[in-house]
Design an enzyme around this catalytic site. Structure first.
Site, mmCIF file in Angstrom:
data_model
loop_
_atom_site.group_PDB
_atom_site.id
_atom_site.type_symbol
_atom_site.label_atom_id
_atom_site.label_comp_id
_atom_site.label_asym_id
_atom_site.label_seq_id
_atom_site.Cartn_x
_atom_site.Cartn_y
_atom_site.Cartn_z
ATOM 1 N N MET A 36 0.838 -1.205 0.000
ATOM 2 C CA MET A 36 0.000 0.000 0.000
ATOM 3 C C MET A 36 0.874 1.257 0.000
ATOM 4 S SD MET A 36 -3.442 -0.903 2.028
ATOM 5 C CE MET A 36 -2.846 -0.635 3.688
ATOM 6 N N GLY A 37 2.178 1.095 -0.252
ATOM 7 C CA GLY A 37 3.045 2.261 -0.346
ATOM 8 C C GLY A 37 3.498 2.795 1.006
ATOM 9 N N GLU A 41 11.675 -0.190 5.515
ATOM 10 C CA GLU A 41 12.642 -1.278 5.387
ATOM 11 C C GLU A 41 11.952 -2.660 5.343
ATOM 12 O OE1 GLU A 41 15.713 -0.826 4.534
ATOM 13 O OE2 GLU A 41 15.997 -2.991 4.556
ATOM 14 N N GLY A 42 10.795 -2.794 5.998
ATOM 15 C CA GLY A 42 10.052 -4.067 5.931
ATOM 16 C C GLY A 42 9.683 -4.395 4.488
ATOM 17 N N HIS A 43 9.088 -3.406 3.796
ATOM 18 C CA HIS A 43 8.746 -3.615 2.384
ATOM 19 C C HIS A 43 10.001 -3.872 1.545
ATOM 20 C CE1 HIS A 43 5.448 -0.660 3.622
ATOM 21 N NE2 HIS A 43 4.735 -1.680 3.186
ATOM 22 N N VAL A 182 10.369 -7.380 9.915
ATOM 23 C CA VAL A 182 11.493 -6.467 10.169
ATOM 24 C C VAL A 182 11.086 -5.469 11.255
ATOM 25 C CG1 VAL A 182 13.035 -4.735 9.151
ATOM 26 C CG2 VAL A 182 12.291 -6.703 7.789
ATOM 27 N N SER A 191 5.993 -0.396 10.376
ATOM 28 C CA SER A 191 4.658 -0.292 9.794
ATOM 29 C C SER A 191 4.472 1.119 9.269
ATOM 30 C CB SER A 191 3.601 -0.576 10.868
ATOM 31 O OG SER A 191 2.331 -0.127 10.425
HETATM 32 P P1 AMP Z 1 1.355 -3.085 3.394
HETATM 33 O O1 AMP Z 1 1.948 -1.977 2.587
HETATM 34 O O2 AMP Z 1 1.209 -2.753 4.846
HETATM 35 O O3 AMP Z 1 0.095 -3.641 2.779
HETATM 36 O O4 AMP Z 1 2.404 -4.279 3.365
HETATM 37 C C1 AMP Z 1 2.841 -4.829 2.150
HETATM 38 C C2 AMP Z 1 3.667 -6.054 2.426
HETATM 39 O O5 AMP Z 1 4.795 -5.697 3.229
HETATM 40 C C3 AMP Z 1 2.919 -7.148 3.204
HETATM 41 O O6 AMP Z 1 3.282 -8.424 2.706
HETATM 42 C C4 AMP Z 1 3.420 -6.948 4.606
HETATM 43 O O7 AMP Z 1 3.365 -8.096 5.400
HETATM 44 C C5 AMP Z 1 4.858 -6.534 4.358
HETATM 45 N N1 AMP Z 1 5.377 -5.816 5.520
HETATM 46 C C6 AMP Z 1 4.861 -4.701 6.100
HETATM 47 N N2 AMP Z 1 5.571 -4.383 7.205
HETATM 48 C C7 AMP Z 1 6.553 -5.322 7.320
HETATM 49 C C8 AMP Z 1 7.593 -5.561 8.263
HETATM 50 N N3 AMP Z 1 7.788 -4.771 9.306
HETATM 51 N N4 AMP Z 1 8.392 -6.638 8.070
HETATM 52 C C9 AMP Z 1 8.199 -7.462 7.015
HETATM 53 N N5 AMP Z 1 7.232 -7.295 6.097
HETATM 54 C C10 AMP Z 1 6.417 -6.240 6.246
#
Ligand code: AMP
Length: 285
Positions: A36-37, A41-43, A182, A191
């Protein structure tokens, strides 16, 4: 320097995405990272892994309206395509699929995908339409992008369990590659929603990670009965001023409460810190 790499191609119409799919040579492997943008670092860890394992890497950025409830943060969710594109240049993404809501949900749209049972547990109790929105948009994204592998974080543990079930149920050949959660250096799970936290809330938000550590420590010390462990986690969060949505110890496949704790039991929780709802999880063993 951020943005020093080659900028990814922005595919902002369905035609551009279809042209990209049609132009792929036979045998090319495609890795896909749906997001979702407001990337962090997780992404980026997912994109790096996709880069290592595939010939082509496509990231989608779409704040999907159907996975937000009526009183949730759809309008305030952070959005900045040029910031995200610069970060993606550094990790070598080839393309960014960037659709509008109208492209994904044309006038008269009436189709949904729902994974039964799993979608009603945990986050599904307080967000009753959330996983239907997620399953629907990911079905559409996978049909459009046609990846070999889709990279997803265990940050959203219930989401990844549900989507693995859905891909298998719908006979997609795309496989999910689960990637580790992460954290910031102090333990807070990364997040996009951490942006909403005031400095004081940011400190209090550590109670999610701390509660998970308490559960793991109890397990290592020999605890096998879930009840007292959950009580201790809840007490810790409440003492730190967190407003609990749920705290559970669950089977990692069925997501139902564990009767006896084991190495692969997942501690999962959702907590409101001020107005911000945060989730976190970890394996006990
Ligand atoms: P989102 O943008 O929140 O929809 O997340 C997109 C993808 O990134 C999803 O597969 C999430 O699980 C992953 N993601 C988001 N935050 C983290 C994180 N802290 N560590 C690892 N993956 C993450």
């Amino acid at each position: 320097m951020v943005g020093e790499g080659v900028k990814p191609v922005i595919l902002d119409t369905l035609e551009k995405l279809r042209d990209e799919v049609a132009s792929r040579p036979g045998g090319m492997s495609v890795g896909f990272v749906p997001t979702m943008g407001w990337l962090h670092e997780g992404h980026l860890s997912l994109v790096r892994r996709a880069r290592r394992e595939n010939d082509r890497v496509i990231v989608s950025i779409f704040v999907n309206p159907t996975q937000f409830g009526p009183n949730e943060d759809l309008s305030s969710y952070p959005r900045d395509l040029s910031r995200d594109a610069a970060l993606l240049a550094d990790v070598g993404a080839d393309d960014v699929f960037f659709p509008t809501p109208d492209m994904m949900y044309p006038a008269g749209y009436r189709t949904v995908v729902k994974v039964e049972d799993l979608s009603d547990l945990l986050c599904g109790k307080s967000r009753p339409t959330h996983f239907q929105g997620v399953a629907t948009v990911v079905t559409k994204l996978v049909s459009l992008v046609r990846p070999d592998r889709m990279y997803m974080g265990e940050k959203d543990f219930q989401q990844v369990v549900i989507l693995e079930r859905m891909l298998a149920d719908l006979n997609f050949s795309t496989r999910i590659v689960r990637c580790p959660l992460v954290r910031e250096s102090d333990g807070l799970a990364m997040s996009s929603r951490n942006l909403y936290l005031s400095p004081e809330e940011r400190q209090r938000a550590l109670c999610l990670h701390e509660a998970l550590q308490l559960a793991a420590a109890d397990f290592i010390a020999g605890a096998r009965d879930p009840g007292p462990v959950i009580d201790r986690m809840r007490e810790h969060i409440q003492t730190r001023g967190g407003d609990i949505d749920y705290v559970e110890l669950v089977d990692p496949i069925t997501l139902t409460p564990a009767k006896i704790l084991a190495e692969d039991t997942r501690a999962v929780l959702a907590v409101r810190i001020g107005k911000t709802r945060l989730i976190d999880n970890r394996r006990l063993g």
